[in-house]
Enzyme design. Structure first.
Site, short mmCIF file in Angstrom:
data_model
loop_
_atom_site.label_atom_id
_atom_site.label_comp_id
_atom_site.label_asym_id
_atom_site.label_seq_id
_atom_site.Cartn_x
_atom_site.Cartn_y
_atom_site.Cartn_z
N ASP A 44 -29.20 7.96 -35.26
CA ASP A 44 -28.31 8.77 -34.41
C ASP A 44 -27.49 9.70 -35.30
O ASP A 44 -26.63 9.25 -36.06
CB ASP A 44 -27.35 7.88 -33.61
CG ASP A 44 -26.36 8.74 -32.81
OD1 ASP A 44 -26.80 9.39 -31.85
OD2 ASP A 44 -25.17 8.79 -33.18
N TYR A 49 -22.23 16.58 -37.56
CA TYR A 49 -22.07 15.67 -38.72
C TYR A 49 -22.46 16.35 -40.04
O TYR A 49 -22.17 15.82 -41.11
CB TYR A 49 -22.90 14.39 -38.56
CG TYR A 49 -22.54 13.51 -37.39
CD1 TYR A 49 -21.38 13.74 -36.63
CD2 TYR A 49 -23.35 12.46 -37.01
CE1 TYR A 49 -21.08 12.94 -35.54
CE2 TYR A 49 -23.05 11.65 -35.92
CZ TYR A 49 -21.91 11.90 -35.18
OH TYR A 49 -21.61 11.11 -34.11
N LYS A 74 -27.09 15.55 -31.43
CA LYS A 74 -26.15 16.01 -30.40
C LYS A 74 -25.82 17.49 -30.60
O LYS A 74 -25.67 17.95 -31.74
CB LYS A 74 -24.83 15.21 -30.49
CG LYS A 74 -25.03 13.71 -30.63
CD LYS A 74 -23.73 12.93 -30.67
CE LYS A 74 -24.00 11.47 -31.03
NZ LYS A 74 -24.15 11.21 -32.46
N HIS A 107 -22.54 16.46 -27.00
CA HIS A 107 -21.62 15.60 -27.77
C HIS A 107 -20.34 15.26 -27.00
O HIS A 107 -19.77 14.19 -27.16
CB HIS A 107 -21.28 16.32 -29.08
CG HIS A 107 -20.90 15.42 -30.20
ND1 HIS A 107 -21.29 15.64 -31.50
CD2 HIS A 107 -20.16 14.29 -30.25
CE1 HIS A 107 -20.80 14.69 -32.29
NE2 HIS A 107 -20.11 13.85 -31.54
P1 NDP Z 1 -19.06 1.49 -36.57
O1 NDP Z 1 -18.53 0.59 -35.53
O2 NDP Z 1 -20.51 1.63 -36.72
O3 NDP Z 1 -18.42 1.02 -37.95
C1 NDP Z 1 -18.69 1.69 -39.15
C2 NDP Z 1 -17.66 1.28 -40.17
O4 NDP Z 1 -17.76 -0.12 -40.45
C3 NDP Z 1 -17.86 1.98 -41.47
O5 NDP Z 1 -16.58 2.16 -42.04
C4 NDP Z 1 -18.69 0.99 -42.29
O6 NDP Z 1 -18.39 1.17 -43.66
C5 NDP Z 1 -18.19 -0.34 -41.78
N1 NDP Z 1 -19.24 -1.36 -41.70
C6 NDP Z 1 -20.53 -1.20 -41.34
N2 NDP Z 1 -21.18 -2.37 -41.31
C7 NDP Z 1 -20.28 -3.31 -41.66
C8 NDP Z 1 -20.37 -4.71 -41.80
N3 NDP Z 1 -21.51 -5.36 -41.58
N4 NDP Z 1 -19.24 -5.39 -42.18
C9 NDP Z 1 -18.08 -4.72 -42.39
N5 NDP Z 1 -17.94 -3.39 -42.26
C10 NDP Z 1 -19.04 -2.69 -41.89
O7 NDP Z 1 -18.33 2.90 -36.35
P2 NDP Z 1 -18.73 4.43 -36.26
O8 NDP Z 1 -17.55 5.10 -35.73
O9 NDP Z 1 -19.34 4.93 -37.49
O10 NDP Z 1 -19.82 4.50 -35.10
C11 NDP Z 1 -21.21 4.30 -35.31
C12 NDP Z 1 -21.98 5.53 -34.97
O11 NDP Z 1 -21.68 5.96 -33.65
C13 NDP Z 1 -21.65 6.76 -35.81
O12 NDP Z 1 -22.16 6.71 -37.11
C14 NDP Z 1 -22.23 7.85 -34.96
O13 NDP Z 1 -23.63 7.88 -35.10
C15 NDP Z 1 -21.81 7.39 -33.59
N6 NDP Z 1 -20.51 7.96 -33.18
C16 NDP Z 1 -20.53 8.85 -32.13
C17 NDP Z 1 -19.37 9.43 -31.68
C18 NDP Z 1 -19.45 10.36 -30.53
O14 NDP Z 1 -18.46 11.06 -30.25
N7 NDP Z 1 -20.56 10.43 -29.82
C19 NDP Z 1 -18.07 9.16 -32.29
C20 NDP Z 1 -18.13 8.19 -33.37
C21 NDP Z 1 -19.32 7.62 -33.76
P3 NDP Z 1 -19.54 1.40 -44.79
O15 NDP Z 1 -20.31 2.62 -44.43
O16 NDP Z 1 -18.72 1.55 -46.03
O17 NDP Z 1 -20.37 0.15 -44.78
#
Ligand code: NDP
Length: 292
Positions: A44, A49, A74, A107
């Protein structure tokens, strides 16, 4: 345990995808390739991005056939309007290096310029009719935005990608999705926004989730992902770290009890971590999306 979900037009979508919001372009190729090697088959991304080109490169470098991978991206609000959105498809497909995009979504709604939002969605309908995309949908649409869209367009969105984690569950919106056959996709499924956003507490430190995790020898992230899957929600956890990318995919061999699911359901605070969807305007959030 099913590892895929079926959209309202019959197209299949894996239950877990890799999210790449805030994944820097220079780390995206490796993250995408690591995910595909782990077994993920859905990525995704978004025009906004700034890493679609690297997502495409990661896919090509992974060695996994394009036909096995589900690519979602998106359209940003700056490209709304019928002709603009048709061109935005060319920009995204060009950067990704693909002919066809599996799932293309808007989006955000632009509540103050909803006619442009409708124009953009009609362009998605045209791309769908022409076979350039396999499914279409929306993101961050609130009930009133969805209702207006359904009144003014033909194709019911396949998904609405919304903020959804234990602390913010949007159950009324989920019920509306179910009524119309729209799949709920959870962004920030493991509550990433509660760490990088303004929230007072982090989902990863939640005692209820940690206690359930101890019982199964699983991390908080794994328990949250399992909770979504058992609720029929599609998830797109983001990580740039190969060990976490693998951890987040390793959730198909344990099952929460109905009581444990209910305990997590009860954590909803009703407080959003991300921006209020009605506050999104071109003036505040507009930014040009470069050509391919
Ligand atoms: P997530 O809930 O996926 O959490 C991601 C965060 O958690 C990062 O900081 C990552 O750090 C950390 N993390 C990942 N795996 C673990 C784990 N197993 N244990 C502990 N920490 C962990 O949040 P996001 O906001 O990134 O959402 C996911 C996806 O949703 C986005 O990447 C995007 O594709 C989508 N999105 C869409 C939006 C929209 O408006 N449509 C808005 C926001 C997100 P690290 O990378 O350092 O591991």
């Amino acid at each position: 345990m099913t590892t895929s979900l079926t959209l309202n037009n019959g197209v299949e979508l894996p239950a877990i995808g890799l999210g790449v919001f805030q994944t820097p372009p220079e780390e995206t190729v490796a993250a995408v390739a690591a995910a595909l090697r782990t077994g993920y088959r859905h990525i995704d991304t978004a025009a906004a991005y700034g890493n679609e080109r690297e997502v495409g490169q990661g896919i090509r470098e992974s060695g996994v056939a394009r036909s096995e991978i589900f690519i979602e991206t998106k359209i940003w609000i700056s490209d709304y309007g019928y002709d603009e959105t048709l061109h935005a498809f060319d920009k995204s497909a060009g950067k990704l290096g693909v002919e066809q995009i599996d799932l293309l979504i808007l989006h955000q709604a632009l509540p103050s310029a909803f006619a442009r939002t409708v124009g953009a969605y009609k362009a998605l309908e045209k791309l769908l009719a022409d076979g350039k995309v396999r499914a279409i949908g929306v993101s961050n649409f609130m009930p009133e935005h969805l209702t207006q869209l359904l009144e003014q367009t033909e194709v019911v969105p396949s998904v609405n990608q919304i903020e959804l984690h234990p602390y913010f569950q949007q159950k009324e919106l989920q019920a509306l999705h179910a009524e119309h056959g729209i799949l709920t996709q959870a962004w920030s499924p493991i509550g990433g926004i509660t760490s990088y956003g303004q929230s007072a507490r982090r989902s990863f430190d939640e005692p209820v989730i940690l206690t359930i995790g101890e019982k199964y020898g699983r991390s908080a992230a794994q328990v949250m992902l399992r909770w979504h899957i058992q609720n029929g929600i599609q998830v797109i956890p983001k990580s740039t770290k190969p060990e976490r990318i693998a951890e987040n995919f390793d959730v198909f061999d344990f099952e929460l009890t109905a009581d444990e699911v209910a305990q997590i359901d009860a954590l909803d605070t009703g407080v959003r971590g991300g921006p209020e969807p009605d506050s999104i305007t071109l003036e505040n959030y507009g930014m040009p999306i470069p050509e391919a």
